[in-house]
Scaffold this motif. Structure first.
Motif, PDB file in Angstrom:
ATOM      1  N   ILE A  92       0.836  -1.200   0.000  1.00  0.00           N
ATOM      2  CA  ILE A  92       0.000   0.000   0.000  1.00  0.00           C
ATOM      3  C   ILE A  92       0.869   1.247   0.000  1.00  0.00           C
ATOM      4  O   ILE A  92       0.537   2.248  -0.628  1.00  0.00           O
TER       5      ILE A  92
ATOM      6  N   PHE B  69      -8.448   5.777  14.074  1.00  0.00           N
ATOM      7  CA  PHE B  69      -7.802   5.978  15.363  1.00  0.00           C
ATOM      8  C   PHE B  69      -8.723   5.705  16.548  1.00  0.00           C
ATOM      9  O   PHE B  69      -8.238   5.525  17.657  1.00  0.00           O
ATOM     10  N   PRO B  83      -8.503  -0.330  16.925  1.00  0.00           N
ATOM     11  CA  PRO B  83      -8.265   0.799  16.015  1.00  0.00           C
ATOM     12  C   PRO B  83      -6.794   0.836  15.623  1.00  0.00           C
ATOM     13  O   PRO B  83      -5.950   1.197  16.430  1.00  0.00           O
ATOM     14  N   THR B  84      -6.509   0.434  14.396  1.00  0.00           N
ATOM     15  CA  THR B  84      -5.098   0.262  14.013  1.00  0.00           C
ATOM     16  C   THR B  84      -4.405   1.581  13.676  1.00  0.00           C
ATOM     17  O   THR B  84      -3.190   1.687  13.810  1.00  0.00           O
ATOM     18  N   GLY B  85      -5.152   2.533  13.151  1.00  0.00           N
ATOM     19  CA  GLY B  85      -4.525   3.789  12.721  1.00  0.00           C
ATOM     20  C   GLY B  85      -3.675   3.645  11.473  1.00  0.00           C
ATOM     21  O   GLY B  85      -2.953   4.570  11.109  1.00  0.00           O
ATOM     22  N   ILE B  86      -3.758   2.503  10.797  1.00  0.00           N
ATOM     23  CA  ILE B  86      -2.896   2.312   9.618  1.00  0.00           C
ATOM     24  C   ILE B  86      -3.691   2.318   8.314  1.00  0.00           C
ATOM     25  O   ILE B  86      -3.213   1.859   7.277  1.00  0.00           O
ATOM     26  N   SER B  87      -4.896   2.843   8.371  1.00  0.00           N
ATOM     27  CA  SER B  87      -5.700   3.051   7.166  1.00  0.00           C
ATOM     28  C   SER B  87      -5.871   1.750   6.358  1.00  0.00           C
ATOM     29  O   SER B  87      -6.120   0.703   6.943  1.00  0.00           O
ATOM     30  N   HIS B  88      -5.731   1.829   5.048  1.00  0.00           N
ATOM     31  CA  HIS B  88      -5.995   0.652   4.217  1.00  0.00           C
ATOM     32  C   HIS B  88      -5.094  -0.539   4.552  1.00  0.00           C
ATOM     33  O   HIS B  88      -5.424  -1.677   4.217  1.00  0.00           O
ATOM     34  N   ALA B  89      -3.971  -0.290   5.183  1.00  0.00           N
ATOM     35  CA  ALA B  89      -3.092  -1.403   5.540  1.00  0.00           C
ATOM     36  C   ALA B  89      -3.771  -2.321   6.550  1.00  0.00           C
ATOM     37  O   ALA B  89      -3.368  -3.475   6.710  1.00  0.00           O
TER      38      ALA B  89
ATOM     39  N   GLY C  85       0.641   6.601   4.940  1.00  0.00           N
ATOM     40  CA  GLY C  85      -0.751   6.394   5.356  1.00  0.00           C
ATOM     41  C   GLY C  85      -0.906   5.560   6.620  1.00  0.00           C
ATOM     42  O   GLY C  85      -2.009   5.158   6.963  1.00  0.00           O
ATOM     43  N   ILE C  86       0.190   5.321   7.334  1.00  0.00           N
ATOM     44  CA  ILE C  86       0.087   4.473   8.534  1.00  0.00           C
ATOM     45  C   ILE C  86       0.295   5.268   9.815  1.00  0.00           C
ATOM     46  O   ILE C  86       0.552   4.696  10.879  1.00  0.00           O
TER      47      ILE C  86
ATOM     48  N   VAL D  93      -0.498  -0.291  17.591  1.00  0.00           N
ATOM     49  CA  VAL D  93      -1.871  -0.829  17.571  1.00  0.00           C
ATOM     50  C   VAL D  93      -2.268  -1.292  18.973  1.00  0.00           C
ATOM     51  O   VAL D  93      -3.405  -1.078  19.408  1.00  0.00           O
ATOM     52  N   ARG D  96      -3.076   1.922  20.861  1.00  0.00           N
ATOM     53  CA  ARG D  96      -4.334   2.534  20.409  1.00  0.00           C
ATOM     54  C   ARG D  96      -5.556   1.739  20.865  1.00  0.00           C
ATOM     55  O   ARG D  96      -6.634   2.292  21.058  1.00  0.00           O
TER      56      ARG D  96
END
Lengths: 157, 157, 157, 157
Positions: A92, B69, B83-89, C85-86, D93, D96
């Protein structure tokens, strides 16, 4: 393009490939360099390595965004290595870092990158690759792929 | 299954969906709960929400692996939020966390998850989804999808 | 250094800083460029921006590994942008991508980077930064920081 | 707490530890379970394992957010495993995913988690851990740590 001086294009494709696909990848890298674009890729073998070699042989610059931990995982044609340590999630990052992506053939990993690029509404230029959407812009050959990538970027940024 | 007591299955699909697809997703969640499986998903709306509701309504447990987040991004049927905060990843984390994945319809985001799952040789069961590979195991209906997911897991783990 | 031709050094520090710290950061960037090292950083403001400016003003090359989605988030002195994006997880990518890290002052974000670098047994050179471990190599000034970073890298790679 | 029914608390600490620290970790897990909180952790050994055991032995539920690829990496006291495949980036993670974090001793990895938690303005309760900031809330013992974590969460969410 924000503040950047040069166009960044990501080349995506498998870590192993046939000689024919290697030639295609090399030519993509070559034409990116001839057009003063920076080549980004996953930094490993196959399409990534041949594209990087094509760019390097023509005074282009190459960035390898690696899945693993070590700078030394980069193929010999990478100028700057970014070892992410995030495994497949680095796909990504490769996609995000290109203003457009050129997909050269590829298996499931490449398909995941194409899908993410389309999801992010990033231009995807396809060369002998997955035919899963009319949103993929087909290129006739490497020179055409690079031309179309640059056109898309100039229209969007 | 390592040390885990319960089977973990990831349900993947789009964040918005039609009523018909919502019903399919709900039934997948219901059958996972009836079979004492833990449902994992991306934690947001659409297929993710209806599948989680189907599990919850039948005393199943649901985990939402979120791109953002905030725990409060989770839909109302999520028991535990990550909530990973890593978006599409986070798509890749969803795929990895299931011992099998059930794909319900889906757009490019789901396609990226299917592709990653196939790349990782993880069983993918498809319901009205992308028909891009014979490696996707087609299910006739939600009950069949859950049955096939469990069979695949019992064969592999 | 694997196949790479140039030394890569990451500069870490806060996104806002005083004029005094900005000068230190600028000088670190300048000395990295004078020593033909590539500067990597988080690509945003404060220490990251002043270090990048110092490198750029002296014909160095700068890479910005961004937390967000957009190439245009990069400060004006970044040559190549990698929008991951992460979010905060990009801190770890910044640390991994340097063969050594130079920490300039910094708050909790920088502390997390220092801690990860020490965990990864990566050389950390400190300038006016967190004094939490004898494993941090203290530098007297920016020139000394760059000199010590290069020494560490030559000893280890 | 968004839509969630239960409080989620992350326990952070090293992958190996002394018997004394193991006891502290076990008691933290026990008190989380007695207070009907869900325990999240990195899923591996040491503090993570003893805290999970303490929760499990008291009918609590445990989530392991793993750095690696395999569900089977989880320690035997994990109920639900989330193998992220993103290595050290999973530390973020873990942080979070807790509404508060309880840090039990710990080395550089734990320090990186504490620093990220403070950066994210997440409550951090410390037991025999890094003394790097007045923002860390010191606890006298495991019961006190759990009590303070719950108080912080009730005040903030």
């Amino acid at each position: 393009m924000g503040n950047l001086n040069k166009i960044q294009v990501s080349v995506i494709g498998a870590g192993t490939c046939s000689d024919d696909i290697a030639s295609l990848a090399y030519e993509v890298g070559r034409h990116l360099a001839l057009n003063d674009c920076i080549l980004l890729c996953g930094g490993l073998g196959g399409v990534m390595e041949h594209a990087a070699k094509g760019a390097r042989d023509n005074n282009g610059q190459t960035i390898g965004i690696l899945p693993g931990f070590d700078i030394s995982d980069a193929n010999p044609y990478i100028d700057i290595a970014v070892p992410t340590g995030i495994s497949h999630a680095r796909n990504i990052v490769v996609v995000r870092s290109g203003m457009a992506c050129i997909a050269v053939e590829g298996s499931y990993g490449t398909l995941s990158e194409i899908a993410i690029a389309l999801e992010l509404k990033k231009p995807v230029i396809g060369l002998n690759t997955w035919d899963i959407s009319p949103d993929i812009i087909k290129a006739a050959n490497p020179e055409d792929a690079v031309k179309k990538a640059i056109e898309q970027i100039k229209n969007r940024f």
